[in-house]
Enzyme design. Structure first.
Site, PDB file in Angstrom:
ATOM      1  NE  ARG A 172      -3.814   0.304   2.175  1.00 39.66           N
ATOM      2  CZ  ARG A 172      -4.588   0.764   3.154  1.00 39.66           C
ATOM      3  NH1 ARG A 172      -4.652   0.119   4.314  1.00 39.66           N
ATOM      4  NH2 ARG A 172      -5.275   1.882   2.991  1.00 39.66           N
ATOM      5  CB  CYS A 231      -1.823   3.590   9.712  1.00 37.17           C
ATOM      6  SG  CYS A 231      -3.173   4.174  10.764  1.00 37.17           S
TER       7      CYS A 231
END
Length: 276
Positions: A172, A231
């Protein structure tokens, strides 16, 4: 005080003269609700707290899991029996993300005696209970700001002049995949530091010296104002902040994280591996 507690120590304290308030915050990203699992069996006396509705505000421009209204959060904690001076232990199903989110919120709002059960429910060796407790209401009154936070501009500054860690999975970070947010990639200048590398195969935190070596290799000792962390939406990032504390470093969470940053088309996005 160490921010984590072993299952054996938790059991001993729970049987002692000053038992901790136990919070069950089982949660999975995109998975089934944690309440049925809680009702099927939980640590005796534990109260269930829902991450999506009680440990976060409504999703919107501030990201998928923005910080909850402090007064609303305080009401949830008092309902669970949390007092100003009562010790608190939080746990989840074993991943540690949700428990770390509850830990961070309590610390951010001024509670000084809160720990995460290392390894979560899977580490517990005692009997489980199906009884739903009704604890006496606590007297905890949140005072937000006890821990520092970053907004988007602050995160960008950390990436330029300090150390900003991206706690998501490496794919990611690189932008190879993005299953949730508008675009893949990372904040320019951020360093990839997947949360999964903070724990062993049983979900327990690595020893403090190994975590310290990991974060030192990433540049934590050179970041004078602490280590910035983000995050996807401020959940696994809290776990990274917890790992940094175990290692002896100060983590500074960007609660909006990638879900807030990537939603703003005016913010730059970097892809690919870190520059050498």
């Amino acid at each position: 005080m160490k921010p984590i507690i072993t299952a054996s120590a938790c059991a001993s304290e729970s049987a002692g003269p000053r038992p901790p308030v136990l919070l069950d915050v089982r949660w999975q990203l995109g998975g089934p609700h944690g309440r049925p699992d809680y009702e099927a069996g939980h640590l005796p006396g534990a109260v269930f707290v829902d991450l999506d509705t009680e440990l976060a505000g409504p999703a919107g421009s501030g990201g998928r899991h923005p910080l909850p209204d402090p007064e609303d959060f305080g009401a949830v904690m008092r309902r669970a029996g949390v007092g100003q001076d009562t010790p608190v232990v939080v746990y989840d199903g074993g991943q540690g993300w949700a428990a770390a989110r509850a830990w961070w919120l309590l610390r951010w709002t001024g509670h000084r005696d809160v720990r995460v059960l290392d390894g979560g429910l899977a580490a517990w060796v005692g009997e489980l209970s199906t009884e739903i407790p009704r604890p006496p209401e606590g007297d905890f009154r949140p005072k937000p700001g006890a821990l520092p936070t970053l907004d988007a501009d602050g995160a960008a500054d950390f990436a330029r002049s300090g150390l900003l860690l991206d706690a998501r999975a490496a794919e990611r970070y690189r932008g190879d995949v993005e299953p949730i947010d508008r675009v893949g990639g990372h904040i320019p200048g951020a360093v990839s530091a997947p949360t999964a590398q903070n724990v062993d195969e049983d979900g327990r935190f690595l020893p403090a010296e190994r975590l310290a070596a990991r974060f030192t290799a990433l540049g934590a000792e050179e970041s004078a104002d602490g280590v910035g962390v983000y995050c996807g939406s401020g959940v696994s990032g809290a776990h990274e902040v917890l790992a940094l504390e175990v290692a002896g470093f100060r983590g500074v969470l960007y609660p909006g994280s990638w879900s807030e940053w990537s939603a703003d088309e005016g913010r730059p996005v970097a892809t690919g591996p870190e520059p050498q």
